[in-house]
Design a protein around this motif. Sequence first.
Motif, PDB file in Angstrom:
ATOM      1  N   LEU A 233      -1.614  -1.561  10.519  1.00 45.85           N
ATOM      2  CA  LEU A 233      -2.571  -0.851   9.674  1.00 45.85           C
ATOM      3  C   LEU A 233      -3.298  -1.800   8.729  1.00 45.85           C
ATOM      4  O   LEU A 233      -2.797  -2.886   8.414  1.00 45.85           O
ATOM      5  CB  LEU A 233      -1.857   0.241   8.863  1.00 45.85           C
ATOM      6  CG  LEU A 233      -1.434   1.486   9.651  1.00 45.85           C
ATOM      7  CD1 LEU A 233      -0.058   1.290  10.247  1.00 45.85           C
ATOM      8  CD2 LEU A 233      -1.470   2.723   8.779  1.00 45.85           C
ATOM      9  N   GLU A 234      -4.449  -1.370   8.276  1.00 49.36           N
ATOM     10  CA  GLU A 234      -5.206  -2.156   7.311  1.00 49.36           C
ATOM     11  C   GLU A 234      -4.653  -1.876   5.914  1.00 49.36           C
ATOM     12  O   GLU A 234      -4.402  -0.726   5.557  1.00 49.36           O
ATOM     13  CB  GLU A 234      -6.691  -1.782   7.364  1.00 49.36           C
ATOM     14  CG  GLU A 234      -7.337  -1.921   8.722  1.00 49.36           C
ATOM     15  CD  GLU A 234      -7.003  -0.765   9.665  1.00 49.36           C
ATOM     16  OE1 GLU A 234      -6.618   0.327   9.172  1.00 49.36           O
ATOM     17  OE2 GLU A 234      -7.092  -0.966  10.886  1.00 49.36           O
ATOM     18  N   GLU A 235      -4.477  -2.924   5.120  1.00 45.71           N
ATOM     19  CA  GLU A 235      -3.961  -2.727   3.764  1.00 45.71           C
ATOM     20  C   GLU A 235      -5.038  -2.081   2.893  1.00 45.71           C
ATOM     21  O   GLU A 235      -6.224  -2.391   2.986  1.00 45.71           O
ATOM     22  CB  GLU A 235      -3.504  -4.051   3.153  1.00 45.71           C
ATOM     23  CG  GLU A 235      -2.783  -3.864   1.825  1.00 45.71           C
ATOM     24  CD  GLU A 235      -2.008  -5.096   1.385  1.00 45.71           C
ATOM     25  OE1 GLU A 235      -0.783  -5.016   1.298  1.00 45.71           O
ATOM     26  OE2 GLU A 235      -2.674  -6.123   1.114  1.00 45.71           O
ATOM     27  N   SER A 236      -4.570  -1.184   2.016  1.00 44.44           N
ATOM     28  CA  SER A 236      -5.465  -0.475   1.105  1.00 44.44           C
ATOM     29  C   SER A 236      -4.655  -0.048  -0.103  1.00 44.44           C
ATOM     30  O   SER A 236      -3.483  -0.399  -0.244  1.00 44.44           O
ATOM     31  CB  SER A 236      -6.052   0.754   1.806  1.00 44.44           C
ATOM     32  OG  SER A 236      -5.029   1.693   2.098  1.00 44.44           O
ATOM     33  N   ASP A 237      -5.272   0.732  -0.981  1.00 49.78           N
ATOM     34  CA  ASP A 237      -4.544   1.227  -2.150  1.00 49.78           C
ATOM     35  C   ASP A 237      -3.370   2.109  -1.753  1.00 49.78           C
ATOM     36  O   ASP A 237      -2.386   2.218  -2.492  1.00 49.78           O
ATOM     37  CB  ASP A 237      -5.487   2.020  -3.068  1.00 49.78           C
ATOM     38  CG  ASP A 237      -6.437   1.117  -3.838  1.00 49.78           C
ATOM     39  OD1 ASP A 237      -6.153  -0.091  -3.923  1.00 49.78           O
ATOM     40  OD2 ASP A 237      -7.456   1.626  -4.344  1.00 49.78           O
ATOM     41  N   ARG A 238      -3.442   2.747  -0.578  1.00 48.22           N
ATOM     42  CA  ARG A 238      -2.411   3.683  -0.140  1.00 48.22           C
ATOM     43  C   ARG A 238      -1.508   3.134   0.960  1.00 48.22           C
ATOM     44  O   ARG A 238      -0.468   3.718   1.250  1.00 48.22           O
ATOM     45  CB  ARG A 238      -3.060   4.985   0.359  1.00 48.22           C
ATOM     46  CG  ARG A 238      -3.713   5.821  -0.721  1.00 48.22           C
ATOM     47  CD  ARG A 238      -2.681   6.451  -1.628  1.00 48.22           C
ATOM     48  NE  ARG A 238      -3.300   7.294  -2.653  1.00 48.22           N
ATOM     49  CZ  ARG A 238      -2.636   7.875  -3.639  1.00 48.22           C
ATOM     50  NH1 ARG A 238      -1.328   7.702  -3.718  1.00 48.22           N
ATOM     51  NH2 ARG A 238      -3.262   8.604  -4.532  1.00 48.22           N
ATOM     52  N   THR A 263      -0.901   1.178  -9.196  1.00 47.16           N
ATOM     53  CA  THR A 263      -1.082   1.244  -7.755  1.00 47.16           C
ATOM     54  C   THR A 263      -0.014   0.392  -7.069  1.00 47.16           C
ATOM     55  O   THR A 263       0.269  -0.733  -7.505  1.00 47.16           O
ATOM     56  CB  THR A 263      -2.464   0.727  -7.338  1.00 47.16           C
ATOM     57  OG1 THR A 263      -2.578  -0.660  -7.673  1.00 47.16           O
ATOM     58  CG2 THR A 263      -3.575   1.517  -8.032  1.00 47.16           C
ATOM     59  N   PRO A 264       0.608   0.916  -6.007  1.00 46.83           N
ATOM     60  CA  PRO A 264       1.581   0.107  -5.276  1.00 46.83           C
ATOM     61  C   PRO A 264       1.004  -1.232  -4.814  1.00 46.83           C
ATOM     62  O   PRO A 264       1.714  -2.242  -4.794  1.00 46.83           O
ATOM     63  CB  PRO A 264       1.953   1.003  -4.095  1.00 46.83           C
ATOM     64  CG  PRO A 264       1.753   2.394  -4.610  1.00 46.83           C
ATOM     65  CD  PRO A 264       0.540   2.297  -5.495  1.00 46.83           C
ATOM     66  N   LEU A 265      -0.266  -1.237  -4.469  1.00 44.03           N
ATOM     67  CA  LEU A 265      -0.881  -2.478  -4.007  1.00 44.03           C
ATOM     68  C   LEU A 265      -0.761  -3.574  -5.054  1.00 44.03           C
ATOM     69  O   LEU A 265      -0.429  -4.724  -4.733  1.00 44.03           O
ATOM     70  CB  LEU A 265      -2.351  -2.236  -3.655  1.00 44.03           C
ATOM     71  CG  LEU A 265      -3.121  -3.466  -3.149  1.00 44.03           C
ATOM     72  CD1 LEU A 265      -2.495  -4.031  -1.892  1.00 44.03           C
ATOM     73  CD2 LEU A 265      -4.586  -3.090  -2.904  1.00 44.03           C
ATOM     74  N   SER A 266      -0.996  -3.251  -6.319  1.00 41.52           N
ATOM     75  CA  SER A 266      -0.923  -4.268  -7.374  1.00 41.52           C
ATOM     76  C   SER A 266       0.498  -4.805  -7.520  1.00 41.52           C
ATOM     77  O   SER A 266       0.696  -5.994  -7.789  1.00 41.52           O
ATOM     78  CB  SER A 266      -1.411  -3.700  -8.701  1.00 41.52           C
ATOM     79  OG  SER A 266      -0.547  -2.666  -9.170  1.00 41.52           O
ATOM     80  N   SER A 267       1.502  -3.940  -7.336  1.00 42.53           N
ATOM     81  CA  SER A 267       2.889  -4.384  -7.458  1.00 42.53           C
ATOM     82  C   SER A 267       3.271  -5.310  -6.317  1.00 42.53           C
ATOM     83  O   SER A 267       3.864  -6.378  -6.523  1.00 42.53           O
ATOM     84  CB  SER A 267       3.833  -3.173  -7.481  1.00 42.53           C
ATOM     85  OG  SER A 267       3.623  -2.380  -8.618  1.00 42.53           O
ATOM     86  N   PHE A 268       2.942  -4.919  -5.095  1.00 41.69           N
ATOM     87  CA  PHE A 268       3.359  -5.706  -3.938  1.00 41.69           C
ATOM     88  C   PHE A 268       2.544  -6.993  -3.816  1.00 41.69           C
ATOM     89  O   PHE A 268       3.055  -8.014  -3.346  1.00 41.69           O
ATOM     90  CB  PHE A 268       3.290  -4.865  -2.666  1.00 41.69           C
ATOM     91  CG  PHE A 268       4.443  -3.897  -2.536  1.00 41.69           C
ATOM     92  CD1 PHE A 268       5.571  -4.232  -1.804  1.00 41.69           C
ATOM     93  CD2 PHE A 268       4.400  -2.663  -3.160  1.00 41.69           C
ATOM     94  CE1 PHE A 268       6.645  -3.355  -1.691  1.00 41.69           C
ATOM     95  CE2 PHE A 268       5.465  -1.771  -3.055  1.00 41.69           C
ATOM     96  CZ  PHE A 268       6.590  -2.126  -2.322  1.00 41.69           C
ATOM     97  N   GLU A 269       1.286  -6.973  -4.240  1.00 37.50           N
ATOM     98  CA  GLU A 269       0.504  -8.208  -4.240  1.00 37.50           C
ATOM     99  C   GLU A 269       1.107  -9.242  -5.176  1.00 37.50           C
ATOM    100  O   GLU A 269       0.993 -10.446  -4.940  1.00 37.50           O
ATOM    101  CB  GLU A 269      -0.945  -7.923  -4.647  1.00 37.50           C
ATOM    102  CG  GLU A 269      -1.800  -7.338  -3.546  1.00 37.50           C
ATOM    103  CD  GLU A 269      -3.250  -7.168  -3.972  1.00 37.50           C
ATOM    104  OE1 GLU A 269      -4.127  -7.258  -3.099  1.00 37.50           O
ATOM    105  OE2 GLU A 269      -3.506  -6.946  -5.179  1.00 37.50           O
ATOM    106  N   ALA A 270       1.769  -8.785  -6.252  1.00 30.93           N
ATOM    107  CA  ALA A 270       2.378  -9.713  -7.214  1.00 30.93           C
ATOM    108  C   ALA A 270       3.550 -10.482  -6.622  1.00 30.93           C
ATOM    109  O   ALA A 270       4.003 -11.464  -7.207  1.00 30.93           O
ATOM    110  CB  ALA A 270       2.836  -8.949  -8.456  1.00 30.93           C
ATOM    111  N   LEU A 271       4.047 -10.058  -5.464  1.00 32.76           N
ATOM    112  CA  LEU A 271       5.160 -10.758  -4.818  1.00 32.76           C
ATOM    113  C   LEU A 271       4.724 -12.051  -4.154  1.00 32.76           C
ATOM    114  O   LEU A 271       5.557 -12.888  -3.834  1.00 32.76           O
ATOM    115  CB  LEU A 271       5.818  -9.848  -3.768  1.00 32.76           C
ATOM    116  CG  LEU A 271       6.442  -8.553  -4.289  1.00 32.76           C
ATOM    117  CD1 LEU A 271       6.913  -7.688  -3.129  1.00 32.76           C
ATOM    118  CD2 LEU A 271       7.604  -8.850  -5.230  1.00 32.76           C
ATOM    119  N   GLN A 272       3.441 -12.218  -3.910  1.00 35.15           N
ATOM    120  CA  GLN A 272       2.965 -13.426  -3.231  1.00 35.15           C
ATOM    121  C   GLN A 272       2.699 -14.539  -4.223  1.00 35.15           C
ATOM    122  O   GLN A 272       2.170 -14.284  -5.303  1.00 35.15           O
ATOM    123  CB  GLN A 272       1.696 -13.132  -2.443  1.00 35.15           C
ATOM    124  CG  GLN A 272       1.952 -12.279  -1.208  1.00 35.15           C
ATOM    125  CD  GLN A 272       0.692 -12.057  -0.388  1.00 35.15           C
ATOM    126  OE1 GLN A 272      -0.007 -11.073  -0.593  1.00 35.15           O
ATOM    127  NE2 GLN A 272       0.410 -12.957   0.522  1.00 35.15           N
TER     128      GLN A 272
END
Length: 272
Positions: A233-238, A263-272
Amino acid sequence: LDSKEMGFSHWRSLAALIDQRLADATCDGVVVTHGTDTLEEAAWFLDLVGRWSKPVILVGSMRPATALSADGPANLYQAVSVCADPAAAGRGVMVVMAADILSGWRAVKISATALNGFHAYPGGSVGYVSGDQVFFYQGPDPGPLSGRFADLINDGRPLPLIDIQFCTAGCAQLHNQWWPQGLDAGLVVAGFGGGTVPDTMADALRETASSGTSIVISSRVPKVTVLPETMTLEESDRVVASRYLNPQKAAVLLSLSLAAGCTPLSSFEALQ
């Protein structure tokens, strides 16, 4: 309480109690005995909500106290030794098992029976215990989101429960039978490899996300690496890639993110 019965509400109460204890100037650290069934999620949860400069050590045992050569007493002794060591200050949440010292945010259970049933992923252990000596290989190893959700410890906002669905061979034909109904918060999918899912499931996930459910794509493999470019799937806010989080850890972070209103995206992006 058996750790298989534990969840977010128990760890939130535990975090509040740790907060209270560490606020006492006479307390230099906290050791928490915890069953190993959910110890990795507990360590991850505490790392996410704790802003603690004093050490917090989680410890368990792989054998019951009634077993021949039970490991609990030695593990507890080593955990207290680590907690009392001056070099443990500033390291936050850690797990001590079978003489290994692991950063809490990296700890993963890899075996149901081996005494060294925990390891660190990504990366490795930060130290070890030999006799009554504690050795650290490196300086403090804070997680990328350590303390991010400290406001959730005492504010009473509900922590949504997150469903996890695993991909298996043939699941493309079965998904209409087991697909969770009535989702209103979040879902973690343990996909194949780097986060791939069958096409029919991908369509259903897109529809679920469009209805407002947040979805994290993880993987069923032991060493997870799911990136936006590797998943179906394409990554998005959801729809978010879990990066290196396994499904159970991804569920913890998704729940806290939703409760905090970020937004979950902001949390998971912080892992990189």
